[in-house]
Write a protein that holds these residues in place. Structure first.
Motif, PDB file in Angstrom:
ATOM      1  N   ASP A  74       0.826  -1.201   0.000  1.00 28.82           N
ATOM      2  CA  ASP A  74       0.000   0.000   0.000  1.00 28.82           C
ATOM      3  C   ASP A  74       0.861   1.253   0.000  1.00 28.82           C
ATOM      4  O   ASP A  74       0.556   2.243  -0.677  1.00 28.82           O
ATOM      5  CB  ASP A  74      -0.925  -0.009   1.224  1.00 28.82           C
ATOM      6  N   ASN A  78       0.796   4.029  -2.988  1.00 29.45           N
ATOM      7  CA  ASN A  78       0.467   5.430  -2.755  1.00 29.45           C
ATOM      8  C   ASN A  78       1.592   6.361  -3.177  1.00 29.45           C
ATOM      9  O   ASN A  78       1.353   7.475  -3.652  1.00 29.45           O
ATOM     10  CB  ASN A  78       0.131   5.658  -1.274  1.00 29.45           C
ATOM     11  N   GLY A 142      -4.271   2.069   6.884  1.00 29.80           N
ATOM     12  CA  GLY A 142      -5.421   2.236   6.006  1.00 29.80           C
ATOM     13  C   GLY A 142      -6.109   3.571   6.219  1.00 29.80           C
ATOM     14  O   GLY A 142      -6.530   4.226   5.255  1.00 29.80           O
ATOM     15  N   PHE A 146      -6.440   6.362   3.345  1.00 31.33           N
ATOM     16  CA  PHE A 146      -7.758   6.827   2.922  1.00 31.33           C
ATOM     17  C   PHE A 146      -7.863   8.344   3.030  1.00 31.33           C
ATOM     18  O   PHE A 146      -8.327   9.021   2.094  1.00 31.33           O
ATOM     19  CB  PHE A 146      -8.850   6.172   3.768  1.00 31.33           C
ATOM     20  N   ASN A 149      -5.603  10.126   0.310  1.00 33.05           N
ATOM     21  CA  ASN A 149      -6.133   9.982  -1.045  1.00 33.05           C
ATOM     22  C   ASN A 149      -7.430  10.746  -1.241  1.00 33.05           C
ATOM     23  O   ASN A 149      -7.660  11.327  -2.309  1.00 33.05           O
ATOM     24  CB  ASN A 149      -6.351   8.497  -1.368  1.00 33.05           C
ATOM     25  N   GLU A 150      -8.291  10.753  -0.241  1.00 36.02           N
ATOM     26  CA  GLU A 150      -9.566  11.465  -0.366  1.00 36.02           C
ATOM     27  C   GLU A 150      -9.330  12.970  -0.475  1.00 36.02           C
ATOM     28  O   GLU A 150      -9.977  13.662  -1.282  1.00 36.02           O
ATOM     29  CB  GLU A 150     -10.466  11.152   0.828  1.00 36.02           C
ATOM     30  N   ARG A 176      -9.332   8.751  -5.609  1.00 38.87           N
ATOM     31  CA  ARG A 176     -10.517   8.311  -4.863  1.00 38.87           C
ATOM     32  C   ARG A 176     -10.571   6.788  -4.744  1.00 38.87           C
ATOM     33  O   ARG A 176     -10.875   6.254  -3.678  1.00 38.87           O
ATOM     34  CB  ARG A 176     -11.779   8.842  -5.535  1.00 38.87           C
ATOM     35  N   GLY A 179      -8.170   5.593  -2.307  1.00 40.37           N
ATOM     36  CA  GLY A 179      -8.683   5.729  -0.951  1.00 40.37           C
ATOM     37  C   GLY A 179      -9.558   4.550  -0.581  1.00 40.37           C
ATOM     38  O   GLY A 179      -9.524   4.059   0.556  1.00 40.37           O
ATOM     39  N   LEU A 180     -10.329   4.051  -1.554  1.00 45.44           N
ATOM     40  CA  LEU A 180     -11.154   2.859  -1.320  1.00 45.44           C
ATOM     41  C   LEU A 180     -10.294   1.633  -1.062  1.00 45.44           C
ATOM     42  O   LEU A 180     -10.643   0.763  -0.262  1.00 45.44           O
ATOM     43  CB  LEU A 180     -12.074   2.615  -2.524  1.00 45.44           C
ATOM     44  N   SER A 182      -7.365   1.669   0.394  1.00 39.86           N
ATOM     45  CA  SER A 182      -6.919   1.801   1.780  1.00 39.86           C
ATOM     46  C   SER A 182      -8.055   1.507   2.750  1.00 39.86           C
ATOM     47  O   SER A 182      -7.844   0.909   3.817  1.00 39.86           O
ATOM     48  CB  SER A 182      -6.376   3.218   2.021  1.00 39.86           C
ATOM     49  N   LEU A 183      -9.278   1.925   2.396  1.00 36.90           N
ATOM     50  CA  LEU A 183     -10.434   1.640   3.238  1.00 36.90           C
ATOM     51  C   LEU A 183     -10.686   0.136   3.289  1.00 36.90           C
ATOM     52  O   LEU A 183     -11.081  -0.412   4.327  1.00 36.90           O
ATOM     53  CB  LEU A 183     -11.668   2.359   2.681  1.00 36.90           C
TER      54      LEU A 183
END
Length: 233
Positions: A74, A78, A142, A146, A149-150, A176, A179-180, A182-183
């Motif tokens: 991750d 990123n 995470g 998130f 990224n958001e 976006r 971010g998902l 990472s979520l």
């Protein structure tokens, strides 16, 4: 003599007012493409800083953890996403419509590659299940991913719509969906903590499908885009 002096003062005041009038409206003479270039560079620079800070925080978490492979993946992902701002920033700086369009296509390619990597990893997890450890560390990473990224997505999408830049919009969608991703790490960590080990690859598959959908939408956006300077505020 007084009449001559009055005439001189009048001319002086008129010249001064005329100069002031020109000074007050000189900003309206700036080429719209220059304004667009500066706004674009500011947007990609801001998103680069935001994602750079997020990646740095994840790197710190990784250094303090047991070097989780998932966390490392991750982090690297990123970091690569932050660097997509570079070609777009160069295109805006050079005021190159063609360069901006090519940059947008590069972003779409990066999203597709992310989907392929996620799909391969998901299949591998289904075939060879792994026991996740250090769940709190993964969840914290995470959250950081998130949030970063958001925020980057909001900056890119807002600027992309204001500047009618398909490349920025595609890159905003890219941030976006990252971010998902990472979520998804947070969801997986929570589910595994509750005893559902199979949740990790299932969440991975769902994320992959979302990435593929965003890839298609971003491709259509970039392909059909036309840069319109009239959209500048």
């Amino acid at each position: 003599m007084e009449a001559h002096q009055h005439h001189h003062d009048h001319d002086h005041d008129h010249d001064h007012d005329h100069d002031g009038h020109e000074h007050g409206h000189s900003h309206g003479l700036v080429d719209p493409s220059i304004l667009r270039s500066r706004a674009g560079v500011r947007a990609v620079s801001a998103s680069l800083v935001v994602l750079g800070v997020a990646a740095g925080a994840q790197a710190a978490i990784f250094a303090l953890s047991s070097h989780s492979v998932s966390l490392l993946a991750d982090l690297v992902h990123n970091t690569g996403d932050a660097l997509t701002a570079v070609p777009l920033g160069i295109a805006f700086f050079l005021r190159s419509a063609r360069g901006e369009r090519v940059g947008g296509l590069a972003v779409v390619l990066a999203i597709f590659v992310s989907a392929c990597v996620a799909l391969v990893e998901t299949i591998r997890r289904f075939v060879h299940p792994e026991h996740l450890t250090h769940l709190w560390v993964l969840a914290a990473a995470g959250v950081v991913g998130f949030a970063g990224n958001e925020l980057a997505a909001l900056v890119r999408l807002r600027a992309g719509r204001r500047l009618a830049s398909a490349a920025l919009i595609a890159d905003g969608n890219h941030a976006r969906i990252d971010g998902l991703v990472s979520l998804g790490v947070i969801v997986s960590a929570a589910a595994v903590a509750l005893g559902a080990q199979i949740a990790d690859p299932i969440v991975g598959l769902a994320i992959t499908l979302v990435i593929l959908k965003i890839t298609w939408d971003s491709w259509r956006t970039v392909r059909a885009a036309e840069i319109d300077l009239a959209h500048i505020d």
